[in-house]
Design an enzyme around this catalytic site. Sequence first.
Site, mmCIF file in Angstrom:
data_model
loop_
_atom_site.group_PDB
_atom_site.id
_atom_site.type_symbol
_atom_site.label_atom_id
_atom_site.label_comp_id
_atom_site.label_asym_id
_atom_site.label_seq_id
_atom_site.Cartn_x
_atom_site.Cartn_y
_atom_site.Cartn_z
ATOM 1 N N ARG A 1 1.155 2.392 -9.811
ATOM 2 C CA ARG A 1 2.630 2.975 -9.806
ATOM 3 C C ARG A 1 2.539 4.061 -8.723
ATOM 4 N NH1 ARG A 1 6.282 1.812 -13.849
ATOM 5 N NH2 ARG A 1 7.438 2.697 -11.964
ATOM 6 N N ILE B 1 -1.899 -7.427 -3.098
ATOM 7 C CA ILE B 1 -1.292 -8.175 -1.937
ATOM 8 C C ILE B 1 -1.961 -9.660 -2.023
ATOM 9 C CG2 ILE B 1 -0.539 -6.415 -0.479
ATOM 10 C CD1 ILE B 1 -3.253 -6.738 0.758
ATOM 11 N N GLY C 1 0.785 -1.037 0.022
ATOM 12 C CA GLY C 1 -0.008 0.055 0.057
ATOM 13 C C GLY C 1 0.971 1.121 0.082
ATOM 14 N N ASP D 1 2.236 -2.131 -4.588
ATOM 15 C CA ASP D 1 0.692 -1.259 -4.604
ATOM 16 C C ASP D 1 0.102 -1.709 -6.143
ATOM 17 O OD1 ASP D 1 -0.073 1.818 -3.133
ATOM 18 O OD2 ASP D 1 -1.414 0.446 -4.323
ATOM 19 N N LYS E 1 -9.867 -4.283 11.279
ATOM 20 C CA LYS E 1 -8.524 -3.881 11.653
ATOM 21 C C LYS E 1 -8.584 -4.811 13.084
ATOM 22 C CE LYS E 1 -6.845 -1.099 9.159
ATOM 23 N NZ LYS E 1 -5.692 -1.230 8.396
ATOM 24 N N GLY F 1 -0.227 5.065 -0.757
ATOM 25 C CA GLY F 1 -1.165 5.744 0.172
ATOM 26 C C GLY F 1 -0.651 6.759 0.852
ATOM 27 N N TYR G 1 -14.545 -2.002 8.293
ATOM 28 C CA TYR G 1 -13.074 -1.616 8.295
ATOM 29 C C TYR G 1 -12.734 -1.737 9.688
ATOM 30 C CZ TYR G 1 -9.415 1.617 8.691
ATOM 31 O OH TYR G 1 -8.157 2.393 8.910
#
Length: 342
Positions: free
Chosen positions: A39, A56, A11, A36, A159, A14, A155
Amino acid sequence: MMRKPVVLITGAGGEIGHGLITRLAASGRQRLVTLDLTRLEPEIGRLVTREFTGSILDQALLERILAEFEIDLVFHLAALLSTRSEFTPVMAHQVNVEGTLTLLEFAQKEGESHGRPVIFVYPSSIAAYGLPDAETRAAAGRVHEDQFTQPTTMYGCNKLYCELLGTYYARHYKQLSAAPAASRVDFRAIRFPGLISAATAPSGGTSDYAPEMIHAAARGEPYDCFVRPDTRIPFMAMPDAVEALLKLAAAPRWQLTRTAYNIGAFNPSAEDIRAKVLQAFPDAAIGFEVDHKRQGIVDSWPEDVDDGAARADWHFDPSFDFARAFDEYLMPAIRARYASAG
Ligand code: AKB
């Protein structure tokens, strides 16, 4: 052929990745490999040893990385954030949970191959908390890591579960199987507050109202904040978030008394943020138009967090309070960013 020792950042494109790559490249001590979906921006891409573009979830791609590089440290930043995850909960689970499981298994295999634990640093979130109502939230004040861990968003569930997955890989991996294996993953997590970066604009988060307000004012664009003026959650300037990741990654294992740590810096209301932005941009047109779904997400998060464990175990100590974050980091850097953009 000897594999090259590197740090893997997923990631990487980000907001946190942008700050982390810049900071790690400045220290020059470690070679960086990134992964990622798209690019990296050229000024970030040129700072890394190798840039992989892909998912991933792509096992073959991870095997290619494993074959060429020796990974001692993973910063697993790839995730769909809270608002976006509510629109696409199944995809959020696939990326946030199955992606993390794939990376943990990858780290375990990497640790087995070179015989040393792989330090796996994971950005959890205040979204891992679920405060049931406004009265409880107000009474709770600064929430400790072991309180109110009943998240109400996909989310937040992702987590919190990934914190537990990381603990399994670090302490219990196959211990009850017919062929127990030694754990090779040293998992560490930070429950980040809302993050505000001068270098990047946010996407898909519910704490985004703060950085969106600032960046819109700097661009001379009107902005309607999607939460109430009295909404208050913990925030942090991105440089402090990056320093916290590096401090936790470098901490000796024996110093750590927890797997997941709170960190905080300041917890202004949305109106406090608006007033601060207007000091810097007096002509800014900043209104409030509540998005009740997103308000509901933020209202389930704590007003503030108790970060005593991070301060005691690995000397977390943020540099930027609310005033300094705006006056010395955000405003100067954002003005420069949009002035150079013309
Ligand atoms: C979000 O808003 O989803 C994130 C977070 C608080 O974890 N910035």
